[in-house]
Write an enzyme that holds these catalytic residues in place. Sequence first.
Site, short mmCIF file in Angstrom:
data_model
loop_
_atom_site.label_atom_id
_atom_site.label_comp_id
_atom_site.label_asym_id
_atom_site.label_seq_id
_atom_site.Cartn_x
_atom_site.Cartn_y
_atom_site.Cartn_z
CE LYS A 73 -1.41 -4.08 9.69
NZ LYS A 73 -0.98 -2.89 8.97
CG ASN A 74 -4.34 -1.21 9.87
OD1 ASN A 74 -3.13 -1.47 9.91
ND2 ASN A 74 -5.13 -1.67 8.93
NE ARG B 246 0.89 3.18 2.36
CZ ARG B 246 1.43 4.03 1.49
NH1 ARG B 246 2.66 3.84 1.06
NH2 ARG B 246 0.76 5.07 1.05
CB CYS C 149 2.37 -1.10 -0.46
SG CYS C 149 2.08 -2.52 0.55
NE ARG D 143 -1.03 1.70 0.10
CZ ARG D 143 -0.84 0.81 1.09
NH1 ARG D 143 -0.16 -0.30 0.82
NH2 ARG D 143 -1.25 1.03 2.32
N PRO D 144 -0.03 6.73 -3.36
CG PRO D 144 -1.64 7.97 -4.50
CD PRO D 144 -1.20 6.56 -4.21
CB ILE D 145 1.73 10.50 0.58
CG1 ILE D 145 2.96 11.16 -0.07
CG2 ILE D 145 2.06 9.09 1.00
CD1 ILE D 145 4.05 11.44 0.93
CG ASP D 146 -2.53 12.79 -3.77
OD1 ASP D 146 -2.38 11.58 -3.52
OD2 ASP D 146 -3.62 13.26 -4.12
CD GLN D 147 -6.27 13.88 -1.56
OE1 GLN D 147 -7.13 14.52 -0.95
NE2 GLN D 147 -5.82 14.23 -2.75
CG ASP E 102 -6.85 -3.96 5.14
OD1 ASP E 102 -6.65 -3.21 6.11
OD2 ASP E 102 -6.41 -3.73 4.00
CB ILE F 225 -9.60 0.24 -1.62
CG1 ILE F 225 -11.01 0.13 -1.01
CG2 ILE F 225 -8.71 1.20 -0.83
CD1 ILE F 225 -11.77 1.44 -0.89
NE ARG G 230 3.84 -4.89 7.61
CZ ARG G 230 2.92 -4.43 6.75
NH1 ARG G 230 2.78 -4.96 5.56
NH2 ARG G 230 2.12 -3.44 7.09
#
Length: 427
Positions: free
Chosen positions: A22-23, A93, A117, A122-126, A305, A327, A397
């Site tokens: 999936k990933n 996501r 989530c 679940r930031p997206i700064d990076q 996971d 994590i 999913r």
Amino acid sequence: MDKFVIKGGRRLKGEVTISGAKNAVVAVIPAVILSDEPCVIENVPDISDVSISLRILYEMGAKVENLGGGTYRIDATMIKDPIVPYELARHMRASYYFLGTLLGKFRRARVAMPGGCNLGDRPIDQHLKAFSALGADCRRDNGMIDISADMLIGSQIYFDTVTVGATINAILAAVRATGLTIIENAAKEPHIVDLANFLNSMGADIMGAGTDVIKIRGVRSLRGTQYAIIPDQIEAGTYMVAAAATRGDVLVKNVIPKHLESITQKLMKIGVNVEEFDDSVRITVDGPLVKTSIKTQPHPGFPTDMQPQISTLLCLAEGTSIVTEDIFNNRFRYVDELRRMGADISVEGRVAVIEGVGKLYGAPVTAPDLRAGAALVIAGLAASGVTEIDDIYHIERGYENIVEKLRALGADIEKRSVPGPAQRKAV
Ligand code: EPZ
């Protein structure tokens, strides 16, 4: 809403074949946009995250053909407008990978902010740091992320934290930039290597994927390709744990044993037998399951996971186990559900203390997220009595044909449709 109904206490026996990862596939499908020709992708799992990804491409104007057997032919060369439909993007996501691929192809992207989530922050700064380093201007307006660049220039990107998503997005944005990009402190997961291999098969120039330094020399164009997605290491780990929890005898087929090393090591420490073959592993349990300590880490450490699944197994082990989730800051939401089934777990911040109990008991539970849902399935299979799991859309999913695969192993599991509130009125 649909639910799973499981009559537990049966040992899983037989063979299960693992599907595409999936990933990996949720990154490869958007990456097709970077190609100037159609691509054929094989070993695509039939899961809802894939359906949403393909639907986004279709709504944007791509031609998507299902050739059967998990193979798709995708021609994204007709896409002109780098905007992802809000309604679709917000459900998944991983839709944020369209940011990197659209920026890489069109120098522009407009995608819905990824949903928060159930795993905590679940930031997206990076991600935005990587795009800015390449010369993009990043803005947020009414729930959308809008990024644009006159030119993308290769740059040095150092991630403050190891992040799979931002590593993938940086690769997608840099692969057609001008010049050399060096990504440091990169994530090393197998699905990052799979994406790099996919892009290199199209003529990209990516070196070092799978290590913490990835070098990308930008190229002007990318050709079409035919590519098969790697097997899913987390689906494989989930069936390995299910076999152990039911003290069964299961051959898990179509795996890459190297991708499972940290899972295999921990299972053996718990007292599970893991026999490795070229592309399969056999799981059996002879003696007692025993306590251990687990700390989730970026690859090649123990994968976050797999944390809910292995914690469920440890509920059945003798002694006190300690599980540290390093994590995400809220990945123990399934513990309340396991307690309903007789588990003895206490959680303090990122640490769970698990007292082994002799057995678990069936109960009505609700899946809080994808992997937690998988853990509840494992608990239901091992428990005595009947377990009903609600909100199974989380589980569907990421697990292709989970009911059929478990029934083929002898599990007593079925999917039941339960009329929703509105339908109930109609009945
Ligand atoms: C990917 O999520 C996976 N999702 C997750 O799998 C997986 O749990 C996670 O990687 C870790 O392996 C997909 O691949 C679609 P991260 P992602 O960025 O990319 C922090 C599943 O069950 N961070 O590696 O979102 C973040 O908060 C799903 O299949 C920042 O601080 O994870 C987290 O603490 C669940 N800033 C840590 O890094 C950022 O900009 C790791 O997150 C990005 C992340």
